[in-house]
Design a protein around this motif. Sequence first.
Motif: not given
Length: 329
Positions: A253-259, A261-267
């Motif tokens: 969950x936390x890793x996905x939210x970081x990605x 923010x950085x890389x886009x909604x697909x994460x």
Amino acid sequence: MTGRHVAVVGAGRMGQGIAAALAFGNVAVTVVDLRDRGAGAAAYLDGVRASVRQALAHKVTLGLLAVEDLEDVAALVTVVGEVDALAPMAGADLVFEAVPEVAEVKRDTLTWIEAMVGDTVPIASTTSSFLVDELAGSLAAPARFLNAHWLNPADLMPLVEVAPGTATSPGAVEATRDLLVAVGKVPVVCAPSPGYIVPRLQALVMNEAARMVAEGVASAADIDTAVRIGFGSRFAVLGLLEFIDWGGCDTLFHASNYLRRELGERFAPAALVETNITSGRRGISDGAGFYEFDPTTVADYRAQRIADFARVLDAVGRLARHEEFSKAD
């Protein structure tokens, strides 16, 4: 699985692989080529026979088939054109449709198959592009129809994704699963959803890998090395959802939210991941997640998975041993 006869309609790479897999499992199989190849028909059918035999000969090389059994196994495969298909189709216990991924070609083929086989014979498409219900209208009796998506190379890969349609009978699913298990395959049943399981997952990963090359994150060779040694080897032991439980879905969950923010909604994390967190199902640490975990056996479970992982790495020559390293002076 002696005493059974299966027809495979479609003599391309997939049809050939399925035929080799069935023969390897001691099932008599007829490959039917419906294309009008004119003067080249005989040569093409000979080529199909040679390709299936070559696949079986490779099993000998791998130590999976005794050389003295090769000819008998290869003889289980018959290859015919439409003109000679009447008798083998009438005698088929199950049919796999393996023609090209063109909707009209598949619909015409399914109509032809139904007219040629017994009233209760299951008919399984092998499509990776169309849903069962999109093709079921080609049949007068859609209860017999389902999808069985084999992964290439079909003669070697164990997994087959079995997807019944809205009208598919339980008997058709059971007959297909029983056949697949009998010839050493591992059927998984899934809903008729676009991409089924493996194509849907791999499309995401493959496109992300291409994006990483385009962005200069790493070279194609280094990305593929990372996938083979890090990504693929882990998931050969722990499935994706089991791996979430292993590490805790809060970590994802936390890793996905970081990605995100950085890389886009697909994460963005899946809604079910957040639901599992809020409901106290983070994985092993909570005793439940996508799976249930008995606290009295978790240590043994972890040890077994680590041992399995070590065996996978060892099989691909990537498990280091202490004696390989020089001792410091």
